[in-house]
Design a protein around this motif. Structure first.
Motif, short mmCIF file in Angstrom:
data_model
loop_
_atom_site.label_atom_id
_atom_site.label_comp_id
_atom_site.label_asym_id
_atom_site.label_seq_id
_atom_site.Cartn_x
_atom_site.Cartn_y
_atom_site.Cartn_z
N THR A 170 6.48 2.71 -10.90
CA THR A 170 6.18 2.51 -12.28
C THR A 170 7.55 3.06 -13.39
OG1 THR A 170 3.90 2.94 -11.91
CG2 THR A 170 4.67 3.04 -14.22
N ALA A 171 8.10 4.26 -12.96
CA ALA A 171 9.17 4.78 -13.89
C ALA A 171 10.27 3.69 -13.41
CB ALA A 171 9.38 5.94 -13.40
N TRP A 172 10.60 3.16 -12.51
CA TRP A 172 11.76 2.40 -12.19
C TRP A 172 11.34 0.85 -12.86
CZ3 TRP A 172 13.16 2.56 -6.27
CH2 TRP A 172 13.82 3.92 -5.94
N GLY A 173 10.27 0.35 -12.87
CA GLY A 173 9.98 -0.88 -13.51
C GLY A 173 10.38 -0.71 -14.86
N TRP B 111 10.07 4.18 4.12
CA TRP B 111 9.32 3.36 4.58
C TRP B 111 7.75 3.32 3.97
CZ3 TRP B 111 11.10 -0.07 7.88
CH2 TRP B 111 12.48 0.07 8.51
N VAL B 112 7.33 1.96 3.36
CA VAL B 112 6.33 1.70 2.66
C VAL B 112 5.41 0.82 3.37
CG1 VAL B 112 5.14 1.18 0.50
CG2 VAL B 112 7.27 2.33 0.47
N LYS B 113 4.03 0.90 3.59
CA LYS B 113 3.38 -0.13 4.45
C LYS B 113 2.88 -1.15 3.32
CE LYS B 113 0.15 1.16 7.10
NZ LYS B 113 -1.21 2.05 7.60
N PHE B 114 2.64 -2.55 4.10
CA PHE B 114 2.24 -3.70 3.35
C PHE B 114 1.51 -4.26 4.35
CE2 PHE B 114 6.39 -5.03 4.92
CZ PHE B 114 6.03 -6.47 5.37
N ARG B 115 0.58 -5.14 3.59
CA ARG B 115 -0.56 -6.18 4.81
C ARG B 115 0.47 -7.19 5.03
NH1 ARG B 115 -5.45 -5.21 7.66
NH2 ARG B 115 -6.56 -7.29 7.59
N LEU B 116 0.35 -7.44 6.56
CA LEU B 116 1.19 -8.63 7.25
C LEU B 116 0.03 -9.83 7.16
CD1 LEU B 116 3.81 -9.37 8.12
CD2 LEU B 116 3.22 -8.79 10.31
N SER B 117 -0.12 -10.44 6.20
CA SER B 117 -1.05 -11.60 6.14
C SER B 117 -0.50 -12.73 6.79
CB SER B 117 -1.43 -11.97 4.64
OG SER B 117 -0.33 -11.85 3.73
N ARG B 118 0.90 -12.83 6.69
CA ARG B 118 1.28 -13.94 7.35
C ARG B 118 2.82 -13.42 7.64
NH1 ARG B 118 3.21 -18.60 3.07
NH2 ARG B 118 3.82 -19.39 5.20
N ALA B 119 3.45 -14.22 8.87
CA ALA B 119 4.61 -13.81 9.26
C ALA B 119 5.71 -14.16 8.31
CB ALA B 119 5.03 -14.80 10.61
N TYR C 79 0.83 -1.12 -0.05
CA TYR C 79 0.07 0.07 -0.22
C TYR C 79 0.87 1.18 -0.07
CZ TYR C 79 -4.03 -3.11 0.89
OH TYR C 79 -4.78 -4.08 0.86
N ALA C 80 1.21 1.88 -1.16
CA ALA C 80 2.16 2.89 -1.46
C ALA C 80 1.22 4.23 -1.88
CB ALA C 80 2.89 2.55 -2.42
N THR C 81 1.99 5.13 -1.47
CA THR C 81 1.45 6.53 -1.80
C THR C 81 1.33 6.76 -3.33
OG1 THR C 81 3.62 7.65 -1.52
CG2 THR C 81 2.05 7.60 0.27
N VAL C 82 0.62 7.73 -3.65
CA VAL C 82 0.40 8.27 -5.34
C VAL C 82 1.94 8.34 -5.83
CG1 VAL C 82 -0.53 9.41 -6.99
CG2 VAL C 82 -1.89 8.71 -5.02
N GLU C 83 2.69 8.94 -5.09
CA GLU C 83 4.20 9.54 -5.49
C GLU C 83 5.09 8.16 -5.66
OE1 GLU C 83 2.27 10.85 -3.05
OE2 GLU C 83 1.66 12.76 -3.85
N VAL C 84 4.74 7.33 -4.71
CA VAL C 84 5.55 6.24 -4.35
C VAL C 84 5.47 5.33 -5.85
CG1 VAL C 84 6.44 4.11 -3.29
CG2 VAL C 84 6.19 6.21 -2.25
#
Length: 427
Positions: free
Chosen positions: A23-26, A139-147, A13-18
């Motif tokens: 996308t540019a890096w990809g 720092w970029v958030k992500f959903r910790l669905s498993r350890a 879950y990244a911000t619009v800027e990130v």
């Protein structure tokens, strides 16, 4: 340093800027891959030289000094691109590996950016959320669905039709389980019956990956996309407009949903088989040959081309190759064995008397009726019993026939060469 032995994937879950920068890096990673591959091919064809990781690393450093769009990409990610290309070449020259010659990446490929494990760090926020620190992004958030459950060795940020995800290659140190001593079985993978296990009385069927309304929606979007592309070619010089890009994104969303449902069924199926059986026998299928087009040639046009195309889609939707790949590593995890046996005549062999006769399978129907001993059974269940019998005769050894000697096309050398001659040619 110990290598990664498990994979973990999470929704990012990244911000619009990130997201814009990722996308540019990809696209930068894709361009670097294509340039590095072209450089290797050109150096071999024109100068007879073989470039390696060290020499291309020097050229990469020069490119970062001269090109701003390359310098904007994190240095670790640019180096990972060259490392991956070097690994692709090593796999191609390895006669025991099934990889083909590295190919160029089209713009429509899935965007991804890779990082080495020492370039990222993860911290847990609460039970359901965590953050990953990426170079130049923070720092970029992500959903910790498993350890995470181990030491991170590498990380890859990628985008599909549902958004951005991050995958970690993790070293857990888990050793293969001892033989579990559970019953043996044979499994017949098919289309009408996704999997029929010899020890069961009913087939396992994969639920439809798309509902009726989703199929209609997908058909409508594909037709609209075709009209919009035609309009773009006639009036916009082939440039994609916002409406066309929106249509493509909607199609990608449906395709991703379909792929996720297919993967969910495949993982549940292979995990259950590996956990509850001591040996699993499967057919050594040639999926590439099974799904060849039937359109023929101009001189000899084929019949029922559309029916064969539909059959090919159904075969690929059941993902027999992916099921085998998952069974190979899950059997090691759960203490079972995998045996891939020849698929020749498994559907025409009677599991009771062992006689082979195509008349026992009239019209390729769902019932098997032996014309010699009178044995009757579901055709897929009969085949699964025959597969189990063949697997027992092999002793549970995996047949890696897909990695046998073959003739491959080598673009950099403009010729054909067998795998047996590859190591000498590479030297």
């Amino acid at each position: 340093m110990s290598k990664a032995d498990r994979g973990r994937r999470y929704r990012l879950y990244a911000t619009v800027e990130v997201e814009a920068r990722l996308t540019a890096w990809g696209h930068t990673c894709r361009a670097l891959w294509n340039m590095a591959l072209h450089q290797r091919i050109y150096a071999y064809e024109q100068r007879g030289k073989t470039l390696n990781l060290a020499s291309q690393g020097v050229h990469l450093t020069q490119a970062r000094c001269e090109l701003d769009w390359v310098a904007d990409l994190a240095a670790q990610s640019a180096q990972q691109v060259v490392r991956h290309l070097d690994a692709a070449y090593a796999n191609f020259w390895n006669p025991d590996h099934s990889a083909g010659f590295p190919s160029f990446k089209k713009r429509g490929r899935r965007l991804s950016v890779s990082f080495p494990g020492q370039a990222v760090s993860v911290r847990k926020l609460n039970r359901h959320w965590a953050e990953v620190r990426l170079p130049k992004l923070g720092w970029v958030k992500f959903r910790l669905s498993r350890a995470v459950g181990g030491t991170i060795r590498n990380a890859t940020v990628s985008r599909d039709g549902n958004g951005w995800h991050i995958s970690f290659g993790v070293h857990t140190g888990r050793k293969p389980d001892a033989p579990n001593g559970k019953p043996e079985c044979g499994v017949d993978f098919g289309v009408a019956a996704s999997a029929y296990v010899s020890t069961e009385t009913t087939a396992r069927r994969m639920p439809p990956t798309l509902t009726k309304s989703e199929k209609a929606r997908l058909r409508f979007l594909e037709q609209r996309k075709a009209r919009q592309i035609t309009y773009a070619k006639k009036h916009a010089g082939g440039r994609y407009g916002n409406r066309l890009r929106k249509t493509i994104a909607q199609i990608a969303g449906l395709k991703t949903r379909q792929a996720n449902r297919r993967a969910d069924f495949t993982h549940k199926l292979t995990t259950d088989l590996a956990k509850n059986h001591g040996m699993i026998g499967i057919e050594d299928l040639r999926v590439k040959n099974m799904t060849k087009s039937a359109k023929g040639t101009i001189e000899r046009p084929a019949a029922k081309v559309r029916q064969k195309a539909g059959l090919n889609r159904s075969i690929l939707d059941n993902a027999p190759g992916e099921r085998r790949r998952q069974l190979e590593y899950k059997c090691r995890m759960y203490g079972s064995k995998l045996a891939a046996v020849p698929a020749f005549h498994t559907s025409q062999t009677c599991a009771a008397c062992g006689k082979v006769d195509p008349e026992s399978r009239q019209g390729c129907g769902r019932m098997f009726s032996c014309v010699h001993c009178g044995h009757e059974d579901d055709a897929d269940h009969n085949a699964s019993i025959e597969i189990e019998a063949r697997a027992r005769r092999t002793g549970g050894s995996v047949t890696n026939s897909t990695r046998s000697t073959c003739t491959v096309r080598v673009p950099a050398q403009r010729g054909r060469r067998t795998r047996e001659a590859l190591p000498a040619a590479h030297g």
